[in-house]
Design an enzyme around this catalytic site. Sequence first.
Site, PDB file in Angstrom:
ATOM      1  N   HIS A 156       0.833  -1.215   0.000  1.00 14.16           N
ATOM      2  CA  HIS A 156       0.000   0.000   0.000  1.00 14.16           C
ATOM      3  C   HIS A 156       0.864   1.260   0.000  1.00 14.16           C
ATOM      4  CE1 HIS A 156      -3.278  -2.761   1.099  1.00 14.16           C
ATOM      5  NE2 HIS A 156      -2.379  -3.279   1.917  1.00 14.16           N
ATOM      6  N   SER A 277      13.491  20.794 -17.717  1.00 18.06           N
ATOM      7  CA  SER A 277      12.305  21.607 -17.892  1.00 18.06           C
ATOM      8  C   SER A 277      12.694  22.886 -18.614  1.00 18.06           C
ATOM      9  CB  SER A 277      11.710  21.937 -16.518  1.00 18.06           C
ATOM     10  OG  SER A 277      10.923  23.108 -16.598  1.00 18.06           O
ATOM     11  N   LYS A 283      15.137  21.321 -12.649  1.00 21.14           N
ATOM     12  CA  LYS A 283      14.437  20.051 -12.856  1.00 21.14           C
ATOM     13  C   LYS A 283      15.253  19.029 -13.631  1.00 21.14           C
ATOM     14  CE  LYS A 283      10.711  19.026 -12.002  1.00 21.14           C
ATOM     15  NZ  LYS A 283       9.421  19.378 -12.598  1.00 21.14           N
ATOM     16  N   GLU A 290       8.263   7.880 -17.561  1.00 22.62           N
ATOM     17  CA  GLU A 290       6.850   8.266 -17.743  1.00 22.62           C
ATOM     18  C   GLU A 290       6.362   7.859 -19.126  1.00 22.62           C
ATOM     19  OE1 GLU A 290       6.825  12.473 -16.853  1.00 22.62           O
ATOM     20  OE2 GLU A 290       8.085  12.076 -15.116  1.00 22.62           O
TER      21      GLU A 290
END
Length: 458
Positions: A156, A277, A283, A290
């Site tokens: 979890h 970025s 970043k 992804e």
Amino acid sequence: MNKLWGGRFQKPTAELVRQYHDSLPFDRRLYDQDITGSIAWAQGLVGAGVLTPAEADTIVDGLEEVRAEFARGTFAFAAGDEDIHTAVERRLTEIVGAVGGKLHTGRSRNDQVATDFRLWALGAIDQLRNYLAELQRALADSAAADLATPMPGYTHLQHAQPITWGHWALSHFWPLQRDQERWAQAQARTAVLPLGSAALAGTAFPVDRQALAETLGFTAVAPNSLDAVADRDFAADFLYAAALTGLHLSRLSEQLVLFSSAEFGFVAVDDAYATGSSIMPQKKNPDTLELTRGKSGRLIGNLVGLLTTLKGLPSTYDKDLQEDKEPVFDAFDTLALALPVMTGLIRTLKIRPERMAAQLEPGLLATDLADYLVKRGMPFRQAHHIVGSVVQLAEEKGVLLTDLTTADFQTVSEELGDGVTAVFDFTASLASRRMIGGTAPEALEAQLKTARQALSEE
Ligand code: ARG
């Protein structure tokens, strides 16, 4: 125009309709398989007494010339080429003359396309299995390098019990091993020869289909011509294997996205596998991961799309079946990039043991504390309850489990005696799980060996 079937038509096809039907933009990648299949068919026609050996030689030489044109990039498509089969036959006839028109005897594009596509899939699966094995090797190597490096294990997404990096990395190896098996099974079911089924009813010329199968590397001959021209189970198998492989890559990616966040910091993605970025200079985004996670969506979509296309088709060949190739090509192209990219990402991934160690808090050993009571004869349910009270006590006091004194423990249960502090030992916790599949060093050594063994059998 419409050379293959124009005889009974009084009007040419409307331009838009022609474009609508043309499969050449995507099935041209079957040129090699189409030529290989046609060469085998020409030889089969000799055996059937349809072609003389000399005619077959002329046709085979012509087909090899067509193949060479494709390989050189000089093949010129013509306006009437509606698909790769039409294009190859048209060019063959230009090269060898009228005898080229004998090649299609007893054959239909229906058995031809099914044969070409299966031939293509057989090779594509070989390639994907090699890419998959490379990724498995990278995961096994990562596991080996940090086999005993402790980290928190999660259920979890909450701290659960201590595990090791090696244990975690191998947990992503085995799904890919099941993929290997699935791809191999898909490949075995693909190796069934449709050629000789003609349009639907079978060919009227005595072509030796068994010999054809052997020449083309198929292990069996499709036993029913009606089924053979309509059967796209192999394409669905391909897409299911691709969807599940994609799903496994997606889950691996998701976990690494989390692990590479500032909050976890367990891993650092190499600069070569991350991007920045355009506005936030600090970043470093794990967007390779992804993208892999995202691509699982289209892989699943390809499967669902094809199943939906196939669902209501009357037997035998229907033009709907032309919709079979694009999802399969797309799935192949997607995985043929995703797998090597993920292999490189894993190979360059930096593991940060100190960040994992910093998360090893004593709560992860609560189960070990319950096990301690069980070893002293207490039923597990009761032990679980008592340890729950201990956790509550520590929370009330605002301290870690390891900060509780023996007196504190004893207020909860007499059974929590002097030996209790020895329980809070991560190394001992890991070492105690030595059964097959467990997180103890020797169990992990054995698992790694099994994994490498499985890979060497691929
Ligand atoms: N381009 C077609 C396909 O991909 C080839 C078979 C066409 N057969 C036919 N009867 N129209 O399915």
